[in-house]
Scaffold this active site. Structure first.
Site, mmCIF file in Angstrom:
data_model
loop_
_atom_site.group_PDB
_atom_site.id
_atom_site.type_symbol
_atom_site.label_atom_id
_atom_site.label_comp_id
_atom_site.label_asym_id
_atom_site.label_seq_id
_atom_site.Cartn_x
_atom_site.Cartn_y
_atom_site.Cartn_z
ATOM 1 N N ASN A 103 0.791 -1.240 0.000
ATOM 2 C CA ASN A 103 0.000 0.000 0.000
ATOM 3 C C ASN A 103 0.821 1.286 0.000
ATOM 4 O OD1 ASN A 103 -2.912 -1.016 0.366
ATOM 5 N ND2 ASN A 103 -1.778 -2.143 1.941
ATOM 6 N N SER A 131 -7.130 5.930 0.787
ATOM 7 C CA SER A 131 -8.360 5.475 1.446
ATOM 8 C C SER A 131 -8.750 6.526 2.466
ATOM 9 C CB SER A 131 -8.102 4.147 2.158
ATOM 10 O OG SER A 131 -9.196 3.826 2.995
ATOM 11 N N TYR A 144 -2.719 -0.448 7.724
ATOM 12 C CA TYR A 144 -3.215 0.009 6.409
ATOM 13 C C TYR A 144 -3.487 1.516 6.459
ATOM 14 C CZ TYR A 144 -6.791 0.224 2.619
ATOM 15 O OH TYR A 144 -7.541 0.544 1.517
ATOM 16 N N LYS A 148 -1.662 4.223 4.130
ATOM 17 C CA LYS A 148 -2.413 5.114 3.232
ATOM 18 C C LYS A 148 -2.190 6.588 3.622
ATOM 19 C CE LYS A 148 -4.602 2.092 0.523
ATOM 20 N NZ LYS A 148 -4.263 1.945 -0.894
HETATM 21 N N1 LIG Z 1 -12.853 -1.471 -1.703
HETATM 22 C C1 LIG Z 1 -12.809 -0.526 -0.788
HETATM 23 O O1 LIG Z 1 -13.744 -0.382 0.007
HETATM 24 C C2 LIG Z 1 -11.637 0.424 -0.715
HETATM 25 C C3 LIG Z 1 -11.750 1.505 0.163
HETATM 26 C C4 LIG Z 1 -10.698 2.402 0.259
HETATM 27 C C5 LIG Z 1 -9.564 2.212 -0.523
HETATM 28 N N2 LIG Z 1 -9.476 1.152 -1.357
HETATM 29 C C6 LIG Z 1 -8.248 1.018 -2.152
HETATM 30 O O2 LIG Z 1 -8.586 0.950 -3.521
HETATM 31 C C7 LIG Z 1 -7.577 0.217 -4.218
HETATM 32 C C8 LIG Z 1 -8.233 -0.886 -5.036
HETATM 33 O O3 LIG Z 1 -8.880 -1.776 -4.145
HETATM 34 P P1 LIG Z 1 -10.059 -2.764 -4.581
HETATM 35 O O4 LIG Z 1 -11.136 -2.615 -3.570
HETATM 36 O O5 LIG Z 1 -10.346 -2.621 -6.013
HETATM 37 O O6 LIG Z 1 -9.357 -4.160 -4.252
HETATM 38 P P2 LIG Z 1 -9.189 -5.471 -5.139
HETATM 39 O O7 LIG Z 1 -8.687 -6.517 -4.202
HETATM 40 O O8 LIG Z 1 -10.431 -5.731 -5.935
HETATM 41 O O9 LIG Z 1 -8.049 -5.016 -6.137
HETATM 42 C C9 LIG Z 1 -6.730 -4.839 -5.741
HETATM 43 C C10 LIG Z 1 -5.847 -5.363 -6.860
HETATM 44 O O10 LIG Z 1 -4.492 -5.137 -6.487
HETATM 45 C C11 LIG Z 1 -3.767 -6.274 -6.907
HETATM 46 N N3 LIG Z 1 -2.523 -6.398 -6.143
HETATM 47 C C12 LIG Z 1 -2.380 -6.771 -4.842
HETATM 48 N N4 LIG Z 1 -1.089 -6.813 -4.529
HETATM 49 C C13 LIG Z 1 -0.391 -6.450 -5.635
HETATM 50 C C14 LIG Z 1 0.975 -6.327 -5.940
HETATM 51 N N5 LIG Z 1 1.920 -6.592 -5.019
HETATM 52 N N6 LIG Z 1 1.345 -5.928 -7.180
HETATM 53 C C15 LIG Z 1 0.397 -5.680 -8.126
HETATM 54 N N7 LIG Z 1 -0.924 -5.803 -7.901
HETATM 55 C C16 LIG Z 1 -1.313 -6.191 -6.671
HETATM 56 C C17 LIG Z 1 -4.690 -7.451 -6.663
HETATM 57 O O11 LIG Z 1 -4.303 -8.593 -7.420
HETATM 58 C C18 LIG Z 1 -6.022 -6.878 -7.088
HETATM 59 O O12 LIG Z 1 -6.311 -7.138 -8.447
HETATM 60 C C19 LIG Z 1 -6.631 -0.310 -3.151
HETATM 61 O O13 LIG Z 1 -5.505 0.522 -3.078
HETATM 62 C C20 LIG Z 1 -7.435 -0.227 -1.874
HETATM 63 O O14 LIG Z 1 -6.606 -0.082 -0.743
HETATM 64 C C21 LIG Z 1 -10.497 0.256 -1.477
#
Ligand SMILES: NC(=O)c1ccc[n+]([C@@H]2O[C@H](COP(=O)([O-])OP(=O)(O)OC[C@H]3O[C@@H](n4cnc5c(N)ncnc54)[C@H](O)[C@@H]3O)[C@@H](O)[C@H]2O)c1
Length: 241
Positions: A103, A131, A144, A148
């Site tokens: 992250n 986030s 996390y 972030k």
């Molecule tokens: N879903 C939520 O509620 C939420 C809220 C706040 C922030 N976020 C942030 O949004 C972003 C996307 O999250 P999401 O909900 O789509 O999650 P997700 O799990 O659907 O997607 C995350 C993607 O990152 C990839 N990934 C993980 N480790 C990796 C690495 N070392 N190298 C390359 N790719 C890697 C995974 O394979 C996955 O496809 C993230 O940064 C997450 O922290 C999500």
């Protein structure tokens, strides 16, 4: 202007895939980069001007290899992320390292590899997906949230260092968003938490990945040239100010 090349990390995931689709619709040629190459391929195959690349953002050598193959990157979106809900007192150093590597340090690797070219060409957009946890904290997400929060401060500093070259760096902070990451947390017993969050959101729904992508494509757009170092929450009003 020739097509802009966009690199989207985590492009195989819920939010990253929506960002890849939106940037492609905006005329970018999109490198959909993910640890899970099959997921990246699925997204890239739907789109005309997109291709999948296997990338581990925690591995500097993997990032360098991919970015040198891409050549010029005009738009960098760091959307790869990961977490598991755990009280801080039940975490250990291996868990901290994993959360920080994906992250926070992931964005350092990709920025280090692409920013020099942007500065040289005097154009570029960096959009980091952090986030609301990094702005206001989030129970069971201490490390996390710290990673972030670090990403937000890092982005502001890059924005300062790159401003005179006309390169911008901004942050989009999703609130709870309907993606595999959130669904995975719900499976671990977080269902009640998701219900409570939905009730707390003034718009009474979770974000959809497309809601987040809209903010990212705005920061990545040419007309957003004078906006840098900003942090925008996309959370249906859950967090304000
Ligand atoms: N879903 C939520 O509620 C939420 C809220 C706040 C922030 N976020 C942030 O949004 C972003 C996307 O999250 P999401 O909900 O789509 O999650 P997700 O799990 O659907 O997607 C995350 C993607 O990152 C990839 N990934 C993980 N480790 C990796 C690495 N070392 N190298 C390359 N790719 C890697 C995974 O394979 C996955 O496809 C993230 O940064 C997450 O922290 C999500």
């Amino acid at each position: 202007m020739p097509d802009r090349v966009a690199l989207v990390t985590g492009g195989g995931g819920g939010i990253g895939a929506a960002i890849a689709r939106a940037l492609a619709a905006d005329g970018c040629s999109v490198a959909v980069a993910d640890l899970r190459i099959e997921a990246a391929e699925e997204v890239a195959n739907e789109l005309e001007r997109a291709f999948a690349v296997e990338l581990d953002v925690t591995d500097g050598a993997s990032v360098k290899r991919v970015t040198s193959e891409l050549g010029e990157v005009d738009v960098l979106v760091n959307a790869a992320g990961w977490d598991e809900l755990r009280p801080f007192v039940e975490t250990d150093e291996d868990f901290w390292d994993k959360v920080i590597a994906i992250n926070f340090k992931g964005a350092l690797h990709t920025t280090r590899a692409t920013l020099p070219g942007m500065l040289e060409r005097r154009r570029g957009r960096i959009v980091n997906v952090a986030s609301d946890a990094g702005r206001v904290g989030s129970s069971m997400e201490s490390v996390y949230s710290g990673a972030k929060g670090g990403l937000i401060a890092f982005t502001k500093t890059i924005a300062r260092e790159a401003a005179r070259a006309g390169v911008t760096a901004n942050v989009v902070c999703p609130g709870p968003t309907r993606t595999p990451l959130l669904e995975g947390m719900a499976e671990e017993g977080g269902e009640k938490m998701i219900d409570a969050l939905t009730r707390a959101i003034p718009m009474r729904r979770l974000a959809e990945p497309e809601d987040i992508a809209a903010a990212v494509t705005f920061f990545a757009s040419e007309p957003a040239a004078f906006i840098t170092g900003q942090t925008l929450s996309v959370s249906g009003g859950l967090t304000m100010a």
